[in-house]
Design a protein around this motif. Structure first.
Motif, PDB file in Angstrom:
ATOM      1  N   PRO A 198       0.871  -1.352  -0.002  1.00 58.61           N
ATOM      2  CA  PRO A 198      -0.040   0.021  -0.050  1.00 58.61           C
ATOM      3  C   PRO A 198       0.809   1.376  -0.060  1.00 58.61           C
ATOM      4  CG  PRO A 198      -0.111  -1.003   2.187  1.00 58.61           C
ATOM      5  CD  PRO A 198       0.527  -2.015   1.189  1.00 58.61           C
ATOM      6  N   ARG A 199      -0.016   2.515  -0.717  1.00 61.87           N
ATOM      7  CA  ARG A 199       0.700   3.452  -0.643  1.00 61.87           C
ATOM      8  C   ARG A 199      -0.278   4.450  -0.183  1.00 61.87           C
ATOM      9  NH1 ARG A 199       2.917   0.436  -4.038  1.00 61.87           N
ATOM     10  NH2 ARG A 199       4.963   0.823  -5.183  1.00 61.87           N
ATOM     11  N   SER A 200      -0.117   5.027   1.157  1.00 67.07           N
ATOM     12  CA  SER A 200      -1.244   5.812   1.805  1.00 67.07           C
ATOM     13  C   SER A 200      -1.330   7.310   1.536  1.00 67.07           C
ATOM     14  CB  SER A 200      -1.035   5.725   3.477  1.00 67.07           C
ATOM     15  OG  SER A 200      -1.193   4.322   3.543  1.00 67.07           O
ATOM     16  N   PHE A 201      -2.540   8.016   1.714  1.00 64.88           N
ATOM     17  CA  PHE A 201      -2.693   9.379   1.321  1.00 64.88           C
ATOM     18  C   PHE A 201      -2.195   9.721  -0.241  1.00 64.88           C
ATOM     19  CE2 PHE A 201      -2.143   9.323   5.872  1.00 64.88           C
ATOM     20  CZ  PHE A 201      -3.265   9.702   6.467  1.00 64.88           C
ATOM     21  N   MET A 202      -2.308   8.924  -0.966  1.00 68.02           N
ATOM     22  CA  MET A 202      -1.850   9.296  -2.360  1.00 68.02           C
ATOM     23  C   MET A 202      -3.007   9.770  -3.348  1.00 68.02           C
ATOM     24  SD  MET A 202       1.158   8.800  -2.747  1.00 68.02           S
ATOM     25  CE  MET A 202       1.750   8.559  -4.497  1.00 68.02           C
ATOM     26  N   LEU A 214       1.631  -0.181   5.320  1.00 71.39           N
ATOM     27  CA  LEU A 214       2.818  -0.875   4.473  1.00 71.39           C
ATOM     28  C   LEU A 214       3.289  -2.070   5.558  1.00 71.39           C
ATOM     29  CD1 LEU A 214       4.974  -1.426   2.478  1.00 71.39           C
ATOM     30  CD2 LEU A 214       6.351   0.396   3.298  1.00 71.39           C
ATOM     31  N   LYS A 215       3.834  -1.670   6.678  1.00 68.04           N
ATOM     32  CA  LYS A 215       4.409  -2.655   7.749  1.00 68.04           C
ATOM     33  C   LYS A 215       3.470  -3.622   7.817  1.00 68.04           C
ATOM     34  CE  LYS A 215       4.253  -1.179  11.899  1.00 68.04           C
ATOM     35  NZ  LYS A 215       4.288  -0.586  13.144  1.00 68.04           N
ATOM     36  N   THR A 216       2.097  -3.434   8.366  1.00 69.61           N
ATOM     37  CA  THR A 216       1.001  -4.492   8.407  1.00 69.61           C
ATOM     38  C   THR A 216       0.899  -5.252   7.258  1.00 69.61           C
ATOM     39  OG1 THR A 216       0.079  -2.888   9.983  1.00 69.61           O
ATOM     40  CG2 THR A 216      -1.325  -4.858   9.035  1.00 69.61           C
ATOM     41  N   ALA A 217       1.044  -4.813   5.977  1.00 64.28           N
ATOM     42  CA  ALA A 217       1.031  -5.618   4.669  1.00 64.28           C
ATOM     43  C   ALA A 217       1.886  -6.564   4.585  1.00 64.28           C
ATOM     44  CB  ALA A 217       0.817  -4.788   3.898  1.00 64.28           C
ATOM     45  N   VAL A 218       2.962  -6.029   5.018  1.00 62.80           N
ATOM     46  CA  VAL A 218       4.259  -7.205   4.869  1.00 62.80           C
ATOM     47  C   VAL A 218       4.295  -8.231   5.742  1.00 62.80           C
ATOM     48  CG1 VAL A 218       7.054  -7.241   5.036  1.00 62.80           C
ATOM     49  CG2 VAL A 218       5.693  -5.248   4.143  1.00 62.80           C
ATOM     50  N   LEU A 219       3.724  -7.860   7.023  1.00 61.26           N
ATOM     51  CA  LEU A 219       3.413  -8.818   8.067  1.00 61.26           C
ATOM     52  C   LEU A 219       2.449 -10.021   7.549  1.00 61.26           C
ATOM     53  CD1 LEU A 219       3.901  -9.648  11.086  1.00 61.26           C
ATOM     54  CD2 LEU A 219       1.877  -8.245  11.657  1.00 61.26           C
ATOM     55  N   TYR A 220       1.414  -9.513   6.973  1.00 56.66           N
ATOM     56  CA  TYR A 220       0.473 -10.456   6.468  1.00 56.66           C
ATOM     57  C   TYR A 220       0.912 -11.257   5.330  1.00 56.66           C
ATOM     58  CZ  TYR A 220      -3.224  -8.291   9.642  1.00 56.66           C
ATOM     59  OH  TYR A 220      -4.046  -7.623  10.510  1.00 56.66           O
ATOM     60  N   GLU A 221       1.944 -10.702   4.629  1.00 56.52           N
ATOM     61  CA  GLU A 221       2.389 -11.646   3.324  1.00 56.52           C
ATOM     62  C   GLU A 221       3.518 -12.524   3.863  1.00 56.52           C
ATOM     63  OE1 GLU A 221       2.318 -12.068  -0.721  1.00 56.52           O
ATOM     64  OE2 GLU A 221       1.081 -10.644   0.479  1.00 56.52           O
ATOM     65  N   LEU A 222       4.163 -12.532   5.095  1.00 54.97           N
ATOM     66  CA  LEU A 222       5.233 -13.350   5.340  1.00 54.97           C
ATOM     67  C   LEU A 222       4.963 -14.772   5.361  1.00 54.97           C
ATOM     68  CD1 LEU A 222       6.789 -11.213   8.477  1.00 54.97           C
ATOM     69  CD2 LEU A 222       7.795 -11.632   6.143  1.00 54.97           C
ATOM     70  N   PRO A 223       3.738 -15.166   6.028  1.00 58.14           N
ATOM     71  CA  PRO A 223       3.569 -16.661   5.811  1.00 58.14           C
ATOM     72  C   PRO A 223       3.616 -17.252   4.514  1.00 58.14           C
ATOM     73  CG  PRO A 223       1.794 -15.526   7.182  1.00 58.14           C
ATOM     74  CD  PRO A 223       2.635 -14.582   6.727  1.00 58.14           C
ATOM     75  N   LYS A 224       3.405 -16.433   3.412  1.00 59.36           N
ATOM     76  CA  LYS A 224       3.222 -17.075   2.169  1.00 59.36           C
ATOM     77  C   LYS A 224       4.689 -16.840   1.674  1.00 59.36           C
ATOM     78  CE  LYS A 224      -1.101 -14.579   1.674  1.00 59.36           C
ATOM     79  NZ  LYS A 224      -1.664 -13.151   0.977  1.00 59.36           N
ATOM     80  N   LEU A 225       5.692 -16.570   2.119  1.00 58.58           N
ATOM     81  CA  LEU A 225       6.920 -16.217   1.641  1.00 58.58           C
ATOM     82  C   LEU A 225       7.765 -17.179   2.140  1.00 58.58           C
ATOM     83  CD1 LEU A 225       6.872 -12.166   1.904  1.00 58.58           C
ATOM     84  CD2 LEU A 225       6.425 -13.454   0.058  1.00 58.58           C
TER      85      LEU A 225
END
Length: 333
Positions: A198-202, A214-225
């Protein structure tokens, strides 16, 4: 005029001697990065103890390198905030003691003003109107500069700073502290479009920043990586870096448009990022904007920028009371 400044706002102890035109006669930094890497971040008590060990030898070293003695110094300066209280007190106490001993003025300097004015050092001055992006581990902000001391805050982060986001993501994916340079290094081999973060306030005309999503999105992506795969790790780093720097570049260009300024400056530790510098250079050329980037050695915490900011203030007749206290949350404007 010779200004001797001490910087000790966080975990770097630094001393420098500067002239009003931004010429550094001497600048030294004692880094504690290797010590704090063992803890995964800065430990305030450890930082302050090491400042005590380093500050006097650094002052003696810069005086010797500049071939000056204490009576040759016109004024003494130190960072008074923002930063860690226990660290700030070491530098300010030393500078005040030197000022009293030599019967010279003392100047308390805002750390962020040091970053703000650093692009004008090294022959790029004098300080003149611009839109400035300060992007570091603790701060991300856009400031309109009219002259020394005349600043307007245009926008800032509502949560994590860009450098903080880099460091936290790096820790999540197993990279050592400090994480920003490690992500930049890994990103060189990766695909910046492999993952969409994500890119916020754009939307619209907002000059605010937010990197917590962005930090939260990476955290949720970690189990798939599969981060054991070097290619996957490089792609994640490149995609994270792309998400952060694209926001920084677009917001800076937007701020220039909204204010009508044609000069933009960028400073702070994150401005050392190779990808950010490349994108900024290309975009500013396309937009017919003049870009001033702080020199890499003046981007991370250093006393040269503090001495320069103090010199600009001193020339305007400003000094600080010896009773002036440090402020961990000292605002720039």
């Amino acid at each position: 005029m010779h200004i001797l400044a001490i910087e000790s706002s966080c975990d770097e102890t630094a001393a420098a001697i500067c002239t009003p035109d931004g010429s550094l006669l001497a600048s030294r930094i004692a880094s504690q990065a290797d010590i704090h890497r063992l803890y995964g971040g800065v430990v305030p008590e450890v930082a302050s103890r090491n400042h005590i060990l380093h500050v006097r030898p650094l002052v003696e070293t810069v005086l010797a390198e500049a071939r000056l003695t204490l009576p040759d110094i016109s004024a003494f300066a130190a960072t008074s905030g923002p930063g860690l209280v226990s660290s700030l007190l070491i530098g300010t106490s030393m500078a005040k003691a030197l000022a009293v001993a030599e019967k010279k003025p003392f100047l308390a300097v805002n750390h962020m003003e040091g970053h703000l004015l650093s692009p004008f050092m090294g022959g790029q001055g004098p300080v003149r109107p611009c839109v400035a992006l300060i992007v570091s581990g603790g701060h991300t902000m856009l400031v309109q500069v009219r002259s020394v001391g005349d600043y307007t805050l245009l926008g800032r982060t509502r949560d994590d700073a860009a450098g903080e986001a880099f460091d936290k993501v790096a820790k999540m994916i197993g990279l050592p502290y400090p994480g920003g340079p490690e992500i930049d290094k890994q990103a060189r081999q990766g695909n910046p479009h492999a993952y969409t973060f994500p890119r916020s306030f754009m939307d619209g005309q907002s000059l605010e920043f937010s990197f917590s999503g962005l930090k939260t999105a990476v955290l949720y992506e970690l189990p798939k990586l599969d981060l054991e795969n070097p290619a996957v790790l490089a792609d994640v780093c490149a995609s994270v870096q792309e998400a952060i720097i694209s926001v920084l570049v677009e917001k800076l260009v937007l701020a220039a448009r909204l204010t009508g300024e044609t000069l933009v400056t960028v400073s702070g530790g994150v401005s050392c990022n190779r990808g950010l510098r490349e994108k900024l250079t290309a975009r500013c050329e396309k937009e017919n904007l003049t870009l001033l980037l702080a020199r890499p050695d003046l981007c991370t915490d250093n006393a040269g920028m503090i001495a320069y900011a103090a010199a600009q203030r001193f020339q305007l007749g400003h000094t600080s009371a010896l009773e002036a206290d440090v402020d961990p949350n000292l605002p720039l404007v």
